[in-house]
Design a protein around this motif. Structure first.
Motif, short mmCIF file in Angstrom:
data_model
loop_
_atom_site.label_atom_id
_atom_site.label_comp_id
_atom_site.label_asym_id
_atom_site.label_seq_id
_atom_site.Cartn_x
_atom_site.Cartn_y
_atom_site.Cartn_z
N TYR A 89 6.41 8.43 3.26
CA TYR A 89 6.13 9.86 3.07
C TYR A 89 7.33 10.74 3.43
CZ TYR A 89 3.75 14.36 3.69
OH TYR A 89 3.38 15.68 3.61
N GLN A 141 -6.05 10.79 6.45
CA GLN A 141 -7.27 9.99 6.67
C GLN A 141 -7.08 9.04 7.86
OE1 GLN A 141 -8.13 7.68 3.19
NE2 GLN A 141 -10.31 7.78 3.50
N MET A 165 3.57 3.88 6.13
CA MET A 165 3.14 4.98 5.25
C MET A 165 3.95 6.24 5.58
SD MET A 165 0.09 4.65 3.45
CE MET A 165 -0.98 4.03 4.71
N ARG A 194 0.85 -1.21 0.00
CA ARG A 194 0.00 0.00 0.00
C ARG A 194 0.88 1.25 0.00
NH1 ARG A 194 -3.31 2.08 5.11
NH2 ARG A 194 -4.84 3.44 4.14
N LEU A 215 1.61 4.32 -3.53
CA LEU A 215 1.07 5.68 -3.53
C LEU A 215 2.14 6.73 -3.84
CD1 LEU A 215 -1.09 5.41 -0.25
CD2 LEU A 215 -1.86 5.11 -2.61
N ASN A 216 1.73 7.79 -4.53
CA ASN A 216 2.65 8.91 -4.72
C ASN A 216 2.54 9.85 -3.51
OD1 ASN A 216 0.47 10.71 -5.03
ND2 ASN A 216 0.36 10.33 -7.24
N VAL A 237 1.35 12.83 -2.94
CA VAL A 237 0.05 13.47 -2.68
C VAL A 237 -0.92 12.45 -2.08
CG1 VAL A 237 -1.91 14.65 -3.75
CG2 VAL A 237 0.41 15.16 -4.52
N GLN A 238 -0.91 11.25 -2.68
CA GLN A 238 -1.80 10.19 -2.17
C GLN A 238 -1.38 9.76 -0.77
OE1 GLN A 238 -0.98 7.60 -5.49
NE2 GLN A 238 -3.02 7.89 -6.35
N LEU A 239 -0.05 9.70 -0.55
CA LEU A 239 0.45 9.31 0.78
C LEU A 239 -0.03 10.29 1.84
CD1 LEU A 239 4.15 8.20 0.16
CD2 LEU A 239 2.38 6.83 1.25
N LYS A 240 0.09 11.58 1.54
CA LYS A 240 -0.31 12.60 2.51
C LYS A 240 -1.82 12.49 2.80
CE LYS A 240 -0.14 17.39 3.81
NZ LYS A 240 0.24 18.75 3.53
N ALA A 241 -2.60 12.31 1.73
CA ALA A 241 -4.05 12.21 1.91
C ALA A 241 -4.41 10.98 2.74
CB ALA A 241 -4.72 12.15 0.54
N THR A 242 -3.71 9.86 2.47
CA THR A 242 -4.00 8.63 3.21
C THR A 242 -3.57 8.76 4.68
OG1 THR A 242 -3.57 7.45 1.16
CG2 THR A 242 -3.72 6.12 3.13
#
Lengths: 157, 126
Positions: free
Chosen positions: A128, A106, A124, A91, A95-96, A98-103
């Motif tokens: 990041y 969350q 994660m 997982r 992720l890139n 931006v996706q890592l930060k959003a995840t």
């Protein structure tokens, strides 16, 4: 290759705290203060995972290579936890930034801890905060026991 | 006035000091508890009880040399709880103290401030 720190044994909270203090005190001309902080953060999360999910002894090592660093943790775990490790690494690696930060955001704000008290954010967060690579390998050694090997590699800045 | 309260630091948990005479809630040291939900549950109870009796604006100061991701979540949940108390009229702010060269921590405060509405100040030490 130079070994910075090596540990083998059963991890408990106090030992983990002491180990992190030792890592923070490492003085090597090859490692900048910023890199040391980053690497200690990585080691902390990997040890955290090992303590939470390991069944018995763990092996932890931090090696200094010509081109970078390797931190590796080996432990035995239940099939469920071994598969969870693989899923978490996959997982994080998929992720890139931006996706890592959003995840991460969350996971941070979901208001709950995992069954074993973790936040589910460790790997994660490593992905990041660093440009390193995470790998995990598992091998079944008994019916209900897997050998888990987690490795983090970082090229020197 | 409630007296000063201290929870001493250990090899895995930080010093917790609540000073009702100044409104300062200090968390200082390292934060990598084995039982993160248990540790932060205890801190949350202490903070909540102290906030109810506090007559001054509250300052939540974090001086953490290092902490794990589950503690970041614990801090977030603690601050969220305090934020909800602030809606009852309590004045509050967060101070995040970090080493002058520790830009890594900014990523954490960035994440925290994305979900917390309390004012947050970064203080760099030399």
């Amino acid at each position: 290759m130079k070994s910075v720190v090596q540990f083998e044994g059963v991890l408990n909270g106090e030992l983990r705290g002491n180990l992190i203090s030792v890592l923070n005190a490492v003085e090597a001309p090859e490692i900048s203060k910023t890199e040391l902080k980053k690497l200690c953060g990585v080691a902390l999360e990997m040890l955290d995972n090992a303590q939470r999910y390991a069944n018995g002894m763990i092996t932890f090592k931090w090696d200094l290579l010509d081109h970078g660093y390797t931190i590796q943790v080996v432990n035995n775990a239940s099939p469920e936890d071994a598969l969870r490790l693989i899923a978490a690494v996959n997982r994080a690696n998929a992720l890139n930034m931006v996706q890592l930060k959003a995840t991460l955001l969350q996971d941070l704000t979901n208001g709950e801890f995992g069954v074993k008290g973790g936040a589910g954010m460790g790997l994660m967060q490593i992905a990041y905060r660093t440009n390193g690579t995470l790998e995990a390998n598992i091998e079944q050694i008994e019916h209900t026991l897997y050998r888990c090997e987690s490795t983090f590699n970082l090229k020197r800045a | 006035m409630t007296p000063l309260f201290e929870l001493p630091p250990t090899s895995e948990t930080p010093l917790i000091r609540i000073d009702p005479s100044t409104g300062l809630f200090l968390m200082k040291g390292i934060c990598i508890p084995e039982d993160t939900p248990g540790f932060f549950g205890k801190v949350m109870t202490l903070y909540t009880e102290a906030i109810e009796k506090l007559t001054l604006p509250a300052v939540f100061r974090f001086e953490l040399r290092y902490f794990n991701s589950s503690s970041l979540k614990g801090i977030y949940m603690l601050m969220k709880k305090m934020e909800n108390s602030s809606k009852d009229g309590n004045e509050m702010r967060i101070e995040w103290v970090m080493d002058g060269d520790d830009d890594d921590l900014i990523e954490y405060t960035d994440l925290l401030s994305s979900g917390i509405c309390l004012p947050m100040t970064l203080i760099r030490t030399s």
